[in-house]
Design a protein around this motif. Structure first.
Motif, PDB file in Angstrom:
ATOM      1  N   VAL A  25      -1.011   1.562   5.779  1.00 42.69           N
ATOM      2  CA  VAL A  25      -0.577   2.342   4.619  1.00 42.69           C
ATOM      3  C   VAL A  25      -0.599   1.481   3.353  1.00 42.69           C
ATOM      4  CG1 VAL A  25       1.374   3.560   3.578  1.00 42.69           C
ATOM      5  CG2 VAL A  25       0.804   3.939   5.988  1.00 42.69           C
ATOM      6  N   GLY A  26      -0.079   0.270   3.440  1.00 44.66           N
ATOM      7  CA  GLY A  26      -0.021  -0.597   2.272  1.00 44.66           C
ATOM      8  C   GLY A  26      -1.397  -0.971   1.746  1.00 44.66           C
ATOM      9  N   LEU A  27      -2.356  -1.143   2.660  1.00 46.08           N
ATOM     10  CA  LEU A  27      -3.700  -1.540   2.246  1.00 46.08           C
ATOM     11  C   LEU A  27      -4.440  -0.430   1.515  1.00 46.08           C
ATOM     12  CD1 LEU A  27      -4.801  -3.589   5.374  1.00 46.08           C
ATOM     13  CD2 LEU A  27      -4.331  -4.474   3.087  1.00 46.08           C
ATOM     14  N   SER A  28      -3.922   0.777   1.554  1.00 47.69           N
ATOM     15  CA  SER A  28      -4.549   1.861   0.795  1.00 47.69           C
ATOM     16  C   SER A  28      -4.244   1.749  -0.692  1.00 47.69           C
ATOM     17  CB  SER A  28      -4.066   3.219   1.325  1.00 47.69           C
ATOM     18  OG  SER A  28      -2.669   3.378   1.100  1.00 47.69           O
ATOM     19  N   SER A  29      -3.277   0.889  -1.050  1.00 48.63           N
ATOM     20  CA  SER A  29      -2.876   0.751  -2.452  1.00 48.63           C
ATOM     21  C   SER A  29      -3.163  -0.614  -3.042  1.00 48.63           C
ATOM     22  CB  SER A  29      -1.371   1.033  -2.592  1.00 48.63           C
ATOM     23  OG  SER A  29      -1.039   2.316  -2.135  1.00 48.63           O
ATOM     24  N   MET A  30      -3.486  -1.598  -2.206  1.00 49.29           N
ATOM     25  CA  MET A  30      -3.679  -2.956  -2.723  1.00 49.29           C
ATOM     26  C   MET A  30      -4.593  -3.739  -1.793  1.00 49.29           C
ATOM     27  SD  MET A  30       0.199  -4.230  -1.889  1.00 49.29           S
ATOM     28  CE  MET A  30       0.875  -2.571  -1.621  1.00 49.29           C
ATOM     29  N   LEU A  34      -3.347  -9.479  -2.056  1.00 51.18           N
ATOM     30  CA  LEU A  34      -2.204  -9.080  -2.876  1.00 51.18           C
ATOM     31  C   LEU A  34      -1.063  -8.582  -1.998  1.00 51.18           C
ATOM     32  CD1 LEU A  34      -0.880  -8.587  -5.592  1.00 51.18           C
ATOM     33  CD2 LEU A  34      -2.031  -6.361  -5.687  1.00 51.18           C
ATOM     34  N   PHE A  35      -1.389  -7.827  -0.961  1.00 51.07           N
ATOM     35  CA  PHE A  35      -0.370  -7.335  -0.038  1.00 51.07           C
ATOM     36  C   PHE A  35       0.337  -8.503   0.630  1.00 51.07           C
ATOM     37  CE2 PHE A  35       0.369  -4.006   3.563  1.00 51.07           C
ATOM     38  CZ  PHE A  35       1.711  -3.947   3.219  1.00 51.07           C
ATOM     39  N   CYS A  36      -0.421  -9.500   1.061  1.00 51.07           N
ATOM     40  CA  CYS A  36       0.180 -10.687   1.692  1.00 51.07           C
ATOM     41  C   CYS A  36       1.099 -11.416   0.709  1.00 51.07           C
ATOM     42  CB  CYS A  36      -0.914 -11.636   2.166  1.00 51.07           C
ATOM     43  SG  CYS A  36      -1.649 -11.199   3.750  1.00 51.07           S
ATOM     44  N   VAL A  80      -7.853  -5.301   9.259  1.00 42.35           N
ATOM     45  CA  VAL A  80      -7.418  -3.910   9.230  1.00 42.35           C
ATOM     46  C   VAL A  80      -8.093  -3.170   8.076  1.00 42.35           C
ATOM     47  CG1 VAL A  80      -5.439  -2.368   8.959  1.00 42.35           C
ATOM     48  CG2 VAL A  80      -5.216  -4.454  10.334  1.00 42.35           C
ATOM     49  N   ALA A  81      -8.175  -3.843   6.920  1.00 40.48           N
ATOM     50  CA  ALA A  81      -8.830  -3.224   5.763  1.00 40.48           C
ATOM     51  C   ALA A  81     -10.314  -2.991   6.026  1.00 40.48           C
ATOM     52  CB  ALA A  81      -8.653  -4.101   4.529  1.00 40.48           C
ATOM     53  N   ALA A  82     -10.934  -3.836   6.863  1.00 43.74           N
ATOM     54  CA  ALA A  82     -12.363  -3.712   7.163  1.00 43.74           C
ATOM     55  C   ALA A  82     -12.650  -2.637   8.207  1.00 43.74           C
ATOM     56  CB  ALA A  82     -12.918  -5.051   7.634  1.00 43.74           C
ATOM     57  N   GLY A  83     -11.601  -2.057   8.789  1.00 37.38           N
ATOM     58  CA  GLY A  83     -11.844  -0.915   9.662  1.00 37.38           C
ATOM     59  C   GLY A  83     -11.396  -1.036  11.095  1.00 37.38           C
ATOM     60  N   ASP A 221       3.016   2.843  -6.024  1.00 32.64           N
ATOM     61  CA  ASP A 221       3.899   4.002  -5.939  1.00 32.64           C
ATOM     62  C   ASP A 221       5.012   3.721  -4.930  1.00 32.64           C
ATOM     63  OD1 ASP A 221       2.621   4.114  -3.499  1.00 32.64           O
ATOM     64  OD2 ASP A 221       1.424   5.887  -3.988  1.00 32.64           O
ATOM     65  N   LEU A 222       5.850   4.710  -4.686  1.00 25.79           N
ATOM     66  CA  LEU A 222       6.984   4.531  -3.775  1.00 25.79           C
ATOM     67  C   LEU A 222       6.532   4.215  -2.356  1.00 25.79           C
ATOM     68  CD1 LEU A 222       9.455   7.330  -4.960  1.00 25.79           C
ATOM     69  CD2 LEU A 222       9.602   4.861  -5.350  1.00 25.79           C
ATOM     70  N   VAL A 223       5.391   4.781  -1.947  1.00 28.40           N
ATOM     71  CA  VAL A 223       4.878   4.503  -0.598  1.00 28.40           C
ATOM     72  C   VAL A 223       4.499   3.029  -0.471  1.00 28.40           C
ATOM     73  CG1 VAL A 223       3.044   5.008   1.054  1.00 28.40           C
ATOM     74  CG2 VAL A 223       4.092   6.865  -0.249  1.00 28.40           C
ATOM     75  N   ALA A 224       3.801   2.494  -1.470  1.00 29.00           N
ATOM     76  CA  ALA A 224       3.400   1.089  -1.436  1.00 29.00           C
ATOM     77  C   ALA A 224       4.609   0.162  -1.495  1.00 29.00           C
ATOM     78  CB  ALA A 224       2.453   0.791  -2.599  1.00 29.00           C
ATOM     79  N   VAL A 225       5.560   0.500  -2.360  1.00 29.23           N
ATOM     80  CA  VAL A 225       6.788  -0.299  -2.449  1.00 29.23           C
ATOM     81  C   VAL A 225       7.552  -0.254  -1.130  1.00 29.23           C
ATOM     82  CG1 VAL A 225       9.035  -0.492  -3.586  1.00 29.23           C
ATOM     83  CG2 VAL A 225       6.981  -0.029  -4.938  1.00 29.23           C
ATOM     84  N   GLY A 226       7.574   0.916  -0.510  1.00 33.43           N
ATOM     85  CA  GLY A 226       8.236   1.043   0.785  1.00 33.43           C
ATOM     86  C   GLY A 226       7.555   0.213   1.856  1.00 33.43           C
ATOM     87  N   ALA A 227       6.213   0.144   1.815  1.00 33.46           N
ATOM     88  CA  ALA A 227       5.477  -0.668   2.789  1.00 33.46           C
ATOM     89  C   ALA A 227       5.814  -2.146   2.631  1.00 33.46           C
ATOM     90  CB  ALA A 227       3.978  -0.441   2.626  1.00 33.46           C
ATOM     91  N   ILE A 228       5.862  -2.612   1.380  1.00 32.95           N
ATOM     92  CA  ILE A 228       6.219  -4.015   1.124  1.00 32.95           C
ATOM     93  C   ILE A 228       7.652  -4.290   1.589  1.00 32.95           C
ATOM     94  CG2 ILE A 228       6.597  -5.747  -0.676  1.00 32.95           C
ATOM     95  CD1 ILE A 228       4.420  -4.232  -2.304  1.00 32.95           C
ATOM     96  N   GLY A 229       8.564  -3.389   1.255  1.00 33.36           N
ATOM     97  CA  GLY A 229       9.956  -3.564   1.658  1.00 33.36           C
ATOM     98  C   GLY A 229      10.127  -3.551   3.157  1.00 33.36           C
ATOM     99  N   TYR A 230       9.393  -2.681   3.841  1.00 36.54           N
ATOM    100  CA  TYR A 230       9.495  -2.601   5.302  1.00 36.54           C
ATOM    101  C   TYR A 230       9.098  -3.937   5.933  1.00 36.54           C
ATOM    102  CZ  TYR A 230       8.739  -0.938  10.089  1.00 36.54           C
ATOM    103  OH  TYR A 230       8.790  -0.771  11.453  1.00 36.54           O
ATOM    104  N   ILE A 231       7.932  -4.454   5.527  1.00 35.54           N
ATOM    105  CA  ILE A 231       7.435  -5.683   6.144  1.00 35.54           C
ATOM    106  C   ILE A 231       8.302  -6.885   5.763  1.00 35.54           C
ATOM    107  CG2 ILE A 231       5.503  -7.297   6.166  1.00 35.54           C
ATOM    108  CD1 ILE A 231       3.622  -4.976   5.950  1.00 35.54           C
ATOM    109  N   ALA A 232       8.745  -6.936   4.512  1.00 32.78           N
ATOM    110  CA  ALA A 232       9.514  -8.096   4.061  1.00 32.78           C
ATOM    111  C   ALA A 232      10.935  -8.092   4.596  1.00 32.78           C
ATOM    112  CB  ALA A 232       9.533  -8.140   2.530  1.00 32.78           C
TER     113      ALA A 232
END
Length: 322
Positions: A25-30, A34-36, A80-83, A221-232
């Motif tokens: 989900v997070g990789l759909s936004s960044m 950057l996600f790492c 994961v981003a590569a498929g 967006d909130l989904v991306a922020v939520g993904a970062i918060g979940y993992i961190a």
């Protein structure tokens, strides 16, 4: 284990398993880099101000931060981003058991017992079976990126094993520092996250470019922020905090095998939430990989600092004394 603690162990492994869906989900936004960078930066701050000074030598914190934080997770996220499907990524990442054995034998002169060797052979057979089924829906390049992430995880395991060494000898800890135990896993991972953040930021700015980074940050967006918060927060801070307490209470030999449930939760959550298919060869290969991990884990003595197999971002496999 008490029912409450048993439930906590399962909850943590479920969090680590769902991590792979969150990565997707997070990789759909960044971008992967950057996600790492955001993942480790958010995990480190403000936690680094609260956990106290490092309880392990700096050289091994830095080594783990580079191998685990910068290399492993960058490659995993890129795969994961590569498929490569999220659930399959969780299984392929367990190739780290093979690399850990190789690195421990070559670098540390370890002599693995027959049970450990058999476990690695079984896990390797499962990975080979999955590799024979690569195709358009599971690109070879993405598969190789995740295998390379497993190799980086193997190197990180060696660094973490050194971090848990006794105080005496050239690899030991300073006498004024307490031996890092299970209750210091959170301290260790927070400082590893802090070490990994600056090089990840530099890599992101170099590879993606400042313009992309600024645009991506503005577009979160909130989904991306939520993904970062979940993992961190959930996966790293909550997961390692609970896991460390369980190991301190029951010992690594009792708790560590639960980590093999993480890929199972990854496959199930990926099928339910992302609609990823589950094929017979994934089930057979996955069973071989997890069986090999458990077979090897039950045949070795584990160090007191043993860290869990975070098939989730962010999670490290138990440090084993062969």
């Amino acid at each position: 284990m008490r029912p409450r603690d048993l439930a906590l162990a399962i909850v943590v492994t479920a969090i680590w398993g769902v991590n792979f869906v969150v990565i997707h989900v997070g990789l759909s936004s960044m971008s992967p880099l950057l996600f790492c960078a955001l993942r480790f930066g958010v995990a480190a701050l403000p936690a680094v101000l609260l956990v106290g000074r490092p309880q392990a030598p700096w050289r091994w914190i830095i080594a783990t931060g580079i191998a685990l934080g910068v290399v492993k997770f960058s490659l995993l996220f890129a795969g994961v981003a590569a498929g490569l499907p999220s659930g399959l990524s969780a299984l392929v990442l367990q190739s780290q058991v093979v690399f850990t054995l190789i690195f421990a034998t070559v670098l540390l002169r370890d002599r693995p017992g027959p049970r450990r060797v058999a476990g690695v052979v079984l896990a390797g057979a499962g990975i080979v079976l999955i590799a024979t089924q690569l195709g358009l829906d599971r690109p070879l390049g993405a598969f190789l990126l995740v295998v390379a992430a497993g190799a980086a995880w193997g190197l990180a395991n060696i660094a973490m094993r050194k971090a848990s060494a006794t105080r005496s000898g050239p690899e030991g800890l300073r006498p004024d520092r307490p031996r890092p135990g299970a209750d210091n896993q959170l301290n260790f991972m927070v400082w590893v996250s802090a070490v990994a953040t600056p090089p990840l930021v530099l890599l992101t700015l170099t590879v993606d470019g400042p313009a992309y980074v600024w645009h991506a940050l503005q577009g979160l967006d909130l989904v991306a922020v939520g993904a970062i918060g979940y993992i961190a927060y959930l996966s790293t801070l909550f997961g390692f905090g609970v896991w460390g307490r369980l190991i301190a209470r029951y010992g690594a030999g009792t708790v560590a095998p639960f980590a093999a449930l993480a890929p199972v939760f990854a496959i199930l959550s990926s099928a339910l939430l992302l609609g990823e298919g589950i094929h017979w060869y994934d089930l057979v290969g996955g069973a071989a990989i997890l069986g090999g991990v458990l077979l090897g884990a039950t045949g070795v003595r584990t160090a007191k600092l043993d860290l869990p197999a975070d098939a989730a971002p962010a999670s490290v496999r138990p440090i084993e004394r062969v």
